[in-house]
Design a protein around this motif. Sequence first.
Motif, PDB file in Angstrom:
ATOM      1  N   THR A   1       0.821  -1.200   0.000  1.00 58.08           N
ATOM      2  CA  THR A   1       0.000   0.000   0.000  1.00 58.08           C
ATOM      3  C   THR A   1       0.865   1.264   0.000  1.00 58.08           C
ATOM      4  O   THR A   1       1.949   1.284   0.580  1.00 58.08           O
ATOM      5  CB  THR A   1      -0.940   0.034   1.213  1.00 58.08           C
ATOM      6  N   GLN A   2       0.368   2.297  -0.667  1.00 56.16           N
ATOM      7  CA  GLN A   2       1.042   3.590  -0.655  1.00 56.16           C
ATOM      8  C   GLN A   2       0.122   4.692  -0.121  1.00 56.16           C
ATOM      9  O   GLN A   2       0.366   5.875  -0.325  1.00 56.16           O
ATOM     10  CB  GLN A   2       1.529   3.955  -2.067  1.00 56.16           C
ATOM     11  N   GLU A   3      -0.912   4.311   0.604  1.00 56.17           N
ATOM     12  CA  GLU A   3      -1.871   5.306   1.074  1.00 56.17           C
ATOM     13  C   GLU A   3      -1.271   6.290   2.069  1.00 56.17           C
ATOM     14  O   GLU A   3      -1.735   7.428   2.187  1.00 56.17           O
ATOM     15  CB  GLU A   3      -3.086   4.612   1.694  1.00 56.17           C
ATOM     16  N   LEU A   4      -0.209   5.888   2.779  1.00 60.09           N
ATOM     17  CA  LEU A   4       0.362   6.785   3.782  1.00 60.09           C
ATOM     18  C   LEU A   4       0.932   8.057   3.162  1.00 60.09           C
ATOM     19  O   LEU A   4       0.987   9.092   3.824  1.00 60.09           O
ATOM     20  CB  LEU A   4       1.470   6.068   4.565  1.00 60.09           C
ATOM     21  N   ARG A   5       1.341   7.999   1.918  1.00 66.36           N
ATOM     22  CA  ARG A   5       1.949   9.173   1.302  1.00 66.36           C
ATOM     23  C   ARG A   5       0.942  10.302   1.102  1.00 66.36           C
ATOM     24  O   ARG A   5       1.330  11.444   0.848  1.00 66.36           O
ATOM     25  CB  ARG A   5       2.649   8.802  -0.009  1.00 66.36           C
ATOM     26  N   HIS A   6      -0.354  10.015   1.234  1.00 60.17           N
ATOM     27  CA  HIS A   6      -1.377  11.021   0.988  1.00 60.17           C
ATOM     28  C   HIS A   6      -2.097  11.487   2.254  1.00 60.17           C
ATOM     29  O   HIS A   6      -3.127  12.144   2.165  1.00 60.17           O
ATOM     30  CB  HIS A   6      -2.389  10.482  -0.019  1.00 60.17           C
ATOM     31  N   ILE A   7      -1.558  11.161   3.429  1.00 56.95           N
ATOM     32  CA  ILE A   7      -2.144  11.679   4.666  1.00 56.95           C
ATOM     33  C   ILE A   7      -1.918  13.193   4.722  1.00 56.95           C
ATOM     34  O   ILE A   7      -0.784  13.662   4.608  1.00 56.95           O
ATOM     35  CB  ILE A   7      -1.502  11.027   5.898  1.00 56.95           C
ATOM     36  N   PRO A   8      -2.962  13.996   4.921  1.00 61.12           N
ATOM     37  CA  PRO A   8      -2.771  15.444   4.987  1.00 61.12           C
ATOM     38  C   PRO A   8      -2.136  15.870   6.317  1.00 61.12           C
ATOM     39  O   PRO A   8      -2.281  15.195   7.341  1.00 61.12           O
ATOM     40  CB  PRO A   8      -4.195  16.000   4.859  1.00 61.12           C
ATOM     41  N   HIS A   9      -1.455  16.992   6.292  1.00 65.94           N
ATOM     42  CA  HIS A   9      -0.820  17.505   7.508  1.00 65.94           C
ATOM     43  C   HIS A   9      -1.809  17.622   8.660  1.00 65.94           C
ATOM     44  O   HIS A   9      -1.473  17.342   9.819  1.00 65.94           O
ATOM     45  CB  HIS A   9      -0.197  18.888   7.240  1.00 65.94           C
ATOM     46  N   ILE A  10      -3.036  18.056   8.361  1.00 60.50           N
ATOM     47  CA  ILE A  10      -4.005  18.290   9.424  1.00 60.50           C
ATOM     48  C   ILE A  10      -4.351  17.003  10.162  1.00 60.50           C
ATOM     49  O   ILE A  10      -4.662  17.028  11.362  1.00 60.50           O
ATOM     50  CB  ILE A  10      -5.288  18.966   8.857  1.00 60.50           C
ATOM     51  N   GLU A  11      -4.267  15.850   9.480  1.00 66.48           N
ATOM     52  CA  GLU A  11      -4.553  14.593  10.183  1.00 66.48           C
ATOM     53  C   GLU A  11      -3.447  14.246  11.164  1.00 66.48           C
ATOM     54  O   GLU A  11      -3.713  13.789  12.280  1.00 66.48           O
ATOM     55  CB  GLU A  11      -4.768  13.441   9.202  1.00 66.48           C
ATOM     56  N   TYR A  12      -2.187  14.447  10.761  1.00 66.48           N
ATOM     57  CA  TYR A  12      -1.099  14.250  11.726  1.00 66.48           C
ATOM     58  C   TYR A  12      -1.326  15.119  12.956  1.00 66.48           C
ATOM     59  O   TYR A  12      -1.168  14.661  14.100  1.00 66.48           O
ATOM     60  CB  TYR A  12       0.249  14.603  11.095  1.00 66.48           C
ATOM     61  N   LEU A  13      -1.667  16.381  12.743  1.00 58.91           N
ATOM     62  CA  LEU A  13      -1.858  17.309  13.857  1.00 58.91           C
ATOM     63  C   LEU A  13      -3.015  16.865  14.741  1.00 58.91           C
ATOM     64  O   LEU A  13      -2.907  16.819  15.973  1.00 58.91           O
ATOM     65  CB  LEU A  13      -2.113  18.720  13.310  1.00 58.91           C
ATOM     66  N   ARG A  14      -4.126  16.517  14.126  1.00 55.88           N
ATOM     67  CA  ARG A  14      -5.325  16.154  14.888  1.00 55.88           C
ATOM     68  C   ARG A  14      -5.144  14.842  15.638  1.00 55.88           C
ATOM     69  O   ARG A  14      -5.512  14.716  16.816  1.00 55.88           O
ATOM     70  CB  ARG A  14      -6.514  16.040  13.926  1.00 55.88           C
ATOM     71  N   GLU A  15      -4.578  13.828  14.977  1.00 52.97           N
ATOM     72  CA  GLU A  15      -4.546  12.486  15.544  1.00 52.97           C
ATOM     73  C   GLU A  15      -3.290  12.176  16.344  1.00 52.97           C
ATOM     74  O   GLU A  15      -3.327  11.314  17.230  1.00 52.97           O
ATOM     75  CB  GLU A  15      -4.685  11.447  14.419  1.00 52.97           C
ATOM     76  N   THR A  16      -2.174  12.838  16.031  1.00 48.36           N
ATOM     77  CA  THR A  16      -0.906  12.447  16.665  1.00 48.36           C
ATOM     78  C   THR A  16      -0.215  13.578  17.394  1.00 48.36           C
ATOM     79  O   THR A  16       0.898  13.405  17.871  1.00 48.36           O
ATOM     80  CB  THR A  16       0.060  11.861  15.611  1.00 48.36           C
TER      81      THR A  16
END
Length: 301
Positions: free
Chosen positions: A219-234
């Motif tokens: 899978t290559q889905e991780l390359r498309h995680i938006p910055h805002i998701e990192y901020l919100r979730e992690t």
Amino acid sequence: MARITHCIACSHIPVLGYAFDHGKEGEAYFKPAFDGFEWTRRFLADEKPDVIVLVYNDHASAFDMKIIPTFAIGCGDVYHPADEGFGARPVPPVEGHADLAWHIAQSLILDEFDMTIINEMEVDHGLTVPLSMMYGHVDTWPVRVIPLAVNVVTYPPPSGNRCWALDEAIARAVASFPEDLKVQVWGTGGMSHQLQGPRAGLINRAWDNRFLGRLTGDTQELRHIPHIEYLRETGSEGIEMVMWLIMRGALGTRTRALHRHYHVPVSNTALGHLVLEPVDGTIPPGPTPAGNDATAQAPIA
């Protein structure tokens, strides 16, 4: 020719450097964190890589607000541990591999990545803690290191897609180097953590473990995680995980996990560690077109 044989991900939590330097690895609080690296120490002793391209972020030791490179590659011969306010860590200087570093820098720039080239700099815990976790107490590091610093401290950091594409380009560069070298790429930082504000101490075990799992396979889905998701979730510092995507991009289409370690808490941080190898042995194709990938971004959850 040179070849990338494995990739390793590792958090670079500064308190682990403190515990290591003061002989506290066996204490009850720290022992579970350090135990997860015993397998990797044995693996590296057998594998004996010649060079590590070590992807990390500087913590205002080599760079500050006067200069903020998005991607900077060290092309020098030696890098000394930085004084981060309490004296330099009592670990050996890091020996570089200038020939391969310059080759990678040239290849990346001709592959349309605008790299900052650094010939002299000090390296902080972002680079030295992973080396300590992986190699233990040594008089000299048994491997040469090419530092690759990424801005994940000041907005805007690079996108996950750009980071993944960068390591695809690094893999092509390494494969075109004529010397017979075993090369590894290490991605450091993360996992979920926030050091300040109302959410200080945030740790998201479920998100972290999904991220670890999706570094394995095709899978290559991780390359498309938006910055805002990192901020919100992690948390505000979870964005460091884009550096793990620089590690993953070198391995081609499919990967297999040889070792996985996750432990919380270490200070107020989640600790992640992963050892990957390519399944198909292919070199990522290129060049990869640059550009804004905002329209392709999708959440991990």
